[in-house]
Write an enzyme that holds these catalytic residues in place. Structure first.
Site, PDB file in Angstrom:
ATOM      1  N   GLY A   9      17.142  32.193  -4.249  1.00  0.00           N
ATOM      2  CA  GLY A   9      17.448  33.442  -3.177  1.00  0.00           C
ATOM      3  C   GLY A   9      16.371  34.002  -2.907  1.00  0.00           C
ATOM      4  N   LEU A  11      14.762  36.910  -5.071  1.00  0.00           N
ATOM      5  CA  LEU A  11      13.882  37.077  -5.992  1.00  0.00           C
ATOM      6  C   LEU A  11      13.102  35.710  -6.344  1.00  0.00           C
ATOM      7  CD1 LEU A  11      12.399  38.481  -8.437  1.00  0.00           C
ATOM      8  CD2 LEU A  11      14.322  37.991  -9.724  1.00  0.00           C
ATOM      9  N   LYS A 177      17.060  47.117 -18.748  1.00  0.00           N
ATOM     10  CA  LYS A 177      17.096  46.692 -17.111  1.00  0.00           C
ATOM     11  C   LYS A 177      18.528  46.680 -16.725  1.00  0.00           C
ATOM     12  CE  LYS A 177      16.066  44.972 -13.293  1.00  0.00           C
ATOM     13  NZ  LYS A 177      16.198  43.540 -13.029  1.00  0.00           N
ATOM     14  N   SER A 243      19.112  46.470  -2.803  1.00  0.00           N
ATOM     15  CA  SER A 243      19.568  45.811  -4.070  1.00  0.00           C
ATOM     16  C   SER A 243      20.284  44.539  -4.183  1.00  0.00           C
ATOM     17  CB  SER A 243      20.165  47.035  -4.900  1.00  0.00           C
ATOM     18  OG  SER A 243      21.688  46.831  -4.523  1.00  0.00           O
ATOM     19  N   SER A 244      20.237  43.691  -4.858  1.00  0.00           N
ATOM     20  CA  SER A 244      20.779  42.534  -4.908  1.00  0.00           C
ATOM     21  C   SER A 244      22.396  42.914  -4.766  1.00  0.00           C
ATOM     22  CB  SER A 244      20.498  41.615  -6.386  1.00  0.00           C
ATOM     23  OG  SER A 244      20.876  42.413  -7.387  1.00  0.00           O
TER      24      SER A 244
HETATM   25  O1  PAF Z   1      18.945  43.953  -8.434  1.00  0.00           O
HETATM   26  C1  PAF Z   1      18.096  44.065  -8.036  1.00  0.00           C
HETATM   27  O2  PAF Z   1      18.221  44.598  -6.622  1.00  0.00           O
HETATM   28  C2  PAF Z   1      16.772  44.569  -8.651  1.00  0.00           C
HETATM   29  O3  PAF Z   1      17.035  44.315 -10.168  1.00  0.00           O
HETATM   30  C3  PAF Z   1      16.156  46.023  -8.496  1.00  0.00           C
HETATM   31  C4  PAF Z   1      15.145  46.333  -9.560  1.00  0.00           C
HETATM   32  C5  PAF Z   1      17.090  47.091  -8.711  1.00  0.00           C
HETATM   33  C6  PAF Z   1      15.520  46.239  -7.136  1.00  0.00           C
HETATM   34  O4  PAF Z   1      16.395  46.320  -5.992  1.00  0.00           O
END
Ligand code: PAF
Length: 282
Positions: A9, A11, A177, A243-244
């Protein structure tokens, strides 16, 4: 090295494009994104500006030296079922968000190398991805050993232009994370703002509340992290990124909320965001 990126996708596409500078890369993706890459190549914009002609398929054909997994956390089982058909012991690096995916992959008998990245990427059009923030990337063996293979992968990735570090505490970093994602992803999805807007003085109060709750959960596990400072750093570095989770909501998809905020819902702020996102998913 022959590398397959499963779940290309936003990333996965950026990772695959960068790694294709020194490796034979195959992107595994679906739908319009797949067709666009096959017909016109993959365009990366932002931190890298280039058109990459990379092989792309909708399935894993097997025969690769390394598999990189970037599917959504909730798609881990279905991806594993598919990979299993052609799997021949190749290492599988996961850069997926969320807590629990490493255990799922191990259950399938894969040779897993956990990874973590805070790179920010957004798919803007089929075949086009915006690489919106460098972020940091870590890989390491689950048992903390600095193995030759992990060092070799990190060197290869670094030569391609990724910022990668080998670490001996990758599982703790995956938890941290997830906590950073818990601070950023649900709030950006609810407010429909890019990451950088969370630095606004109103929203930062919510980030702080979520982060403090996450720090408390982590410290109960013996992981000591100033989640607020870390989240603010990622917010700054990926300010322009959507963000995702925001991308998932905008595209009417399921989100990774169970894998990201789920582990932290004993705190009230996390709990509220969790239920709001669950409601939005409907
Ligand atoms: O999920 C995401 O979008 C990414 O992990 C992050 C680092 C928050 C950047 O948008």
């Amino acid at each position: 090295m022959k590398i397959a990126v499963f779940g290309a996708g936003s990333l996965g596409s950026v990772l695959g494009a960068i790694l294709s500078r020194k490796n034979d890369v195959l992107l595994i993706t679906r739908g319009e994104h797949l067709r666009a890459i096959q017909e016109n190549g993959l365009r990366v914009e932002g931190m890298v500006n280039d058109l990459f002609h990379i092989d792309a398929l909708d399935h894993y054909p097997g025969g690769f030296d390394l598999l990189i997994l970037t599917v959504k956390a909730y798609q881990t089982e279905s991806a594993a079922e598919e990979i299993k058909k052609q799997y021949d012991g190749e290492p599988v690096i996961t850069f997926q968000n969320g807590v629990g995916v490493v255990d799922i992959l191990k259950k399938y008998g894969f040779d897993v190398i956990p990874g973590v990245t805070t790179m920010g990427a957004t798919r803007t059009l089929p075949g086009v991805v915006m690489y919106a923030g460098y972020g940091d990337t870590f890989i390491g063996e689950e048992n903390g050993r600095f193995s030759e293979r992990v060092i070799h992968f990190a060197e290869n990735f670094t030569e391609c232009g990724l910022r990668v570090e080998v670490v001996n505490d990758i599982m703790e970093r995956r938890w941290v994370k997830a906590a950073i994602n818990a601070c950023i992803n649900p709030l950006t999805a609810i407010m429909r703002v890019p990451n950088g807007k969370l630095a606004d003085k109103e929203l930062v109060e919510i980030v702080k509340c979520v982060a403090d709750e996450c720090s408390a959960v982590l410290s109960d596990m013996g992981i000591y992290a100033d989640v607020f400072s870390l989240a603010m750093d990622v917010i700054e570095k990926t300010a322009k990124n959507r963000s995702s989770m925001l991308q998932d909501i905008e595209m009417g998809r399921k989100t990774e909320i169970d894998f990201i905020t789920g582990p932290f819902i004993q705190g009230m702020c996390n709990k509220m965001l969790y239920h709001m996102v669950k409601f939005m998913e409907k």
